[in-house]
Design a protein around this motif. Structure first.
Motif, PDB file in Angstrom:
ATOM      1  N   ILE A 179       0.911  -1.443  -0.028  1.00  0.00           N
ATOM      2  CA  ILE A 179      -0.013   0.003  -0.117  1.00  0.00           C
ATOM      3  C   ILE A 179       0.887   1.291   0.130  1.00  0.00           C
ATOM      4  O   ILE A 179       0.303   2.430  -0.365  1.00  0.00           O
ATOM      5  N   LYS A 180       1.984   1.269   0.370  1.00  0.00           N
ATOM      6  CA  LYS A 180       2.932   2.243   0.426  1.00  0.00           C
ATOM      7  C   LYS A 180       4.011   2.458  -0.849  1.00  0.00           C
ATOM      8  O   LYS A 180       4.293   3.451  -1.237  1.00  0.00           O
ATOM      9  N   ASN A 181       3.968   1.335  -1.674  1.00  0.00           N
ATOM     10  CA  ASN A 181       4.879   1.602  -2.664  1.00  0.00           C
ATOM     11  C   ASN A 181       4.210   0.610  -3.947  1.00  0.00           C
ATOM     12  O   ASN A 181       4.861   1.038  -5.299  1.00  0.00           O
ATOM     13  N   GLY A 182       3.380   0.080  -3.928  1.00  0.00           N
ATOM     14  CA  GLY A 182       2.625  -0.487  -5.029  1.00  0.00           C
ATOM     15  C   GLY A 182       3.454  -1.813  -5.643  1.00  0.00           C
ATOM     16  O   GLY A 182       4.628  -1.793  -5.264  1.00  0.00           O
ATOM     17  N   PHE A 183       2.754  -2.912  -5.655  1.00  0.00           N
ATOM     18  CA  PHE A 183       3.306  -4.108  -6.171  1.00  0.00           C
ATOM     19  C   PHE A 183       2.479  -5.067  -6.604  1.00  0.00           C
ATOM     20  O   PHE A 183       1.285  -5.134  -6.274  1.00  0.00           O
ATOM     21  N   PRO A 184       2.725  -5.918  -7.787  1.00  0.00           N
ATOM     22  CA  PRO A 184       3.946  -5.579  -8.481  1.00  0.00           C
ATOM     23  C   PRO A 184       3.789  -4.424  -9.466  1.00  0.00           C
ATOM     24  O   PRO A 184       2.680  -4.092 -10.005  1.00  0.00           O
ATOM     25  N   VAL A 185       4.760  -3.764  -9.766  1.00  0.00           N
ATOM     26  CA  VAL A 185       4.901  -2.487 -10.555  1.00  0.00           C
ATOM     27  C   VAL A 185       5.381  -2.910 -11.892  1.00  0.00           C
ATOM     28  O   VAL A 185       6.513  -3.404 -12.353  1.00  0.00           O
ATOM     29  N   SER A 186       4.733  -2.534 -13.129  1.00  0.00           N
ATOM     30  CA  SER A 186       4.848  -2.607 -14.492  1.00  0.00           C
ATOM     31  C   SER A 186       4.413  -1.436 -15.292  1.00  0.00           C
ATOM     32  O   SER A 186       3.160  -0.982 -14.820  1.00  0.00           O
ATOM     33  N   PHE A 187       4.999  -1.196 -16.398  1.00  0.00           N
ATOM     34  CA  PHE A 187       4.316  -0.073 -17.155  1.00  0.00           C
ATOM     35  C   PHE A 187       3.983  -0.390 -18.478  1.00  0.00           C
ATOM     36  O   PHE A 187       4.942  -1.231 -19.233  1.00  0.00           O
ATOM     37  N   GLU A 188       2.909  -0.152 -18.903  1.00  0.00           N
ATOM     38  CA  GLU A 188       2.310  -0.330 -20.368  1.00  0.00           C
ATOM     39  C   GLU A 188       2.884   0.778 -21.293  1.00  0.00           C
ATOM     40  O   GLU A 188       2.532   2.004 -20.959  1.00  0.00           O
ATOM     41  N   THR A 189       3.698   0.553 -22.212  1.00  0.00           N
ATOM     42  CA  THR A 189       4.253   1.803 -23.172  1.00  0.00           C
ATOM     43  C   THR A 189       3.690   1.645 -24.371  1.00  0.00           C
ATOM     44  O   THR A 189       3.884   2.710 -25.289  1.00  0.00           O
ATOM     45  N   GLU A 190       3.071   0.860 -24.940  1.00  0.00           N
ATOM     46  CA  GLU A 190       2.750   0.874 -26.150  1.00  0.00           C
ATOM     47  C   GLU A 190       1.264   1.547 -26.398  1.00  0.00           C
ATOM     48  O   GLU A 190       0.105   1.493 -25.511  1.00  0.00           O
ATOM     49  N   ALA A 191       1.316   2.596 -27.082  1.00  0.00           N
ATOM     50  CA  ALA A 191       0.119   3.570 -27.496  1.00  0.00           C
ATOM     51  C   ALA A 191      -1.156   2.752 -27.843  1.00  0.00           C
ATOM     52  O   ALA A 191      -1.072   2.215 -28.866  1.00  0.00           O
ATOM     53  N   PRO A 192      -2.133   2.998 -27.371  1.00  0.00           N
ATOM     54  CA  PRO A 192      -3.249   2.072 -27.579  1.00  0.00           C
ATOM     55  C   PRO A 192      -4.155   2.811 -28.920  1.00  0.00           C
ATOM     56  O   PRO A 192      -3.862   4.195 -29.320  1.00  0.00           O
ATOM     57  N   ALA A 193      -4.981   2.313 -29.724  1.00  0.00           N
ATOM     58  CA  ALA A 193      -5.344   2.807 -30.863  1.00  0.00           C
ATOM     59  C   ALA A 193      -6.953   3.553 -30.367  1.00  0.00           C
ATOM     60  O   ALA A 193      -7.740   2.790 -29.481  1.00  0.00           O
ATOM     61  N   ILE A 194      -6.888   4.833 -30.616  1.00  0.00           N
ATOM     62  CA  ILE A 194      -8.105   5.546 -29.797  1.00  0.00           C
ATOM     63  C   ILE A 194      -8.664   6.318 -31.083  1.00  0.00           C
ATOM     64  O   ILE A 194      -7.856   7.285 -31.613  1.00  0.00           O
ATOM     65  N   ASP A 195      -9.954   6.030 -31.135  1.00  0.00           N
ATOM     66  CA  ASP A 195     -10.741   6.940 -32.177  1.00  0.00           C
ATOM     67  C   ASP A 195     -11.376   7.953 -31.660  1.00  0.00           C
ATOM     68  O   ASP A 195     -12.484   7.850 -30.825  1.00  0.00           O
ATOM     69  N   PHE A 196     -10.714   9.412 -31.638  1.00  0.00           N
ATOM     70  CA  PHE A 196     -11.459  10.488 -30.985  1.00  0.00           C
ATOM     71  C   PHE A 196     -12.321  11.122 -31.829  1.00  0.00           C
ATOM     72  O   PHE A 196     -12.149  11.543 -33.039  1.00  0.00           O
ATOM     73  N   PRO A 197     -13.634  11.162 -31.460  1.00  0.00           N
ATOM     74  CA  PRO A 197     -14.660  11.771 -32.286  1.00  0.00           C
ATOM     75  C   PRO A 197     -14.686  12.974 -32.305  1.00  0.00           C
ATOM     76  O   PRO A 197     -14.209  13.746 -31.215  1.00  0.00           O
TER      77      PRO A 197
END
Length: 260
Positions: A8-26
């Protein structure tokens, strides 16, 4: 217990998603990024309730709502297309250094960042975030009793649109966060506050014996300020799903998205 405290103080497990998603902005719609990733304590019921409420608000207000628990959208190109970013009880280290910098730039260049409850705890380890969104360092929350009812009272703020339709006071049962400093003293505009002398703020447990203090009579629970050309807004309310059934709480967040 030690492992739980670490998480709760640090977060676990920590990983980062780096691929930009496909988003269709209307075209012609306010675009809102609802981010619910949690590597620290997960407020699961509140997160799920928040997702549903924001989906309903998106329909009501004709917003484009992009809901995710992955950090790939936190890149300069896609962030620039969002009118508001919401940390929906997002706890722990959830973004990489580059993604954090992209969010900082997004806000200072005119974006809006909104944080809810757990998004203001001390698990993020991100100085800019603490200083500019939360405005104070989290200490603890009440434990005995854990959830307490309090009168939430509206304050006068410069932005009248932000408080449009909000009641002068309402009753809320929540997990009241205690911070070491009052964000009012750091230049934040207080939207709602409780009387901290009417709750039991003691957060002592096990070997922790120094969490028996509160914030005093003036105990803010929702605040905002300009950050560069943008705005940050935070509320410490919203621990569990019951908060999302409170019309004033929902209206406050709706206003926070619609005004800047």
């Amino acid at each position: 217990m030690a492992g739980f405290i670490y998480k709760i103080k640090n977060g676990f497990p920590v990983s980062f998603e780096t691929e930009a998603p496909a988003i269709d902005f209307p075209q012609g719609k306010k675009s809102v990024l609802l981010f619910s990733k949690a590597t620290g304590f997960r407020h699961g019921e509140s997160i799920d309730a928040g997702k549903k409420v924001f989906a309903d608000l998106a329909t009501k207000n004709n917003w484009f709502l992009y809901e995710t628990e992955e950090g790939g959208a936190f890149n300069p190109e896609q962030l620039a297309k969002f009118d508001a970013v919401i940390f929906n009880n997002s706890t722990g280290r959830v973004l990489s250094d580059d993604q954090q910098k992209a969010l900082e730039d997004y806000v200072t260049q005119g974006g809006s960042l909104i944080g809810i409850h757990g998004s203001g705890d001390n698990s993020h380890h991100w100085d800019w975030y603490t200083q500019n969104l939360v405005g104070a360092e989290f200490s603890h929350h009440a434990l005995d009793p854990h959830l307490q009812e309090a009168t939430v009272t509206l304050n006068s703020v410069p932005d009248s649109l932000l408080v449009t339709g909000l009641p002068s006071a309402f009753m809320q049962t929540d997990e009241w966060y205690v911070f070491f400093d009052n964000p009012r003293a750091k230049g934040f505009n207080i939207v709602y506050a409780i009387d901290g002398e009417k709750i039991i703020p003691n957060g002592n447990m096990l070997w922790m014996k120094d969490k028996n203090f509160g914030m005093g009579k003036d105990h803010p629970v929702a605040w905002y300020r300009a950050t560069g050309k943008g705005r940050t807004f935070y509320t410490s309310m919203g621990h569990d799903a019951t908060a999302w059934g409170q019309a004033p709480f929902v209206k406050m967040l709706e206003n926070a998205v619609n005004t800047k």
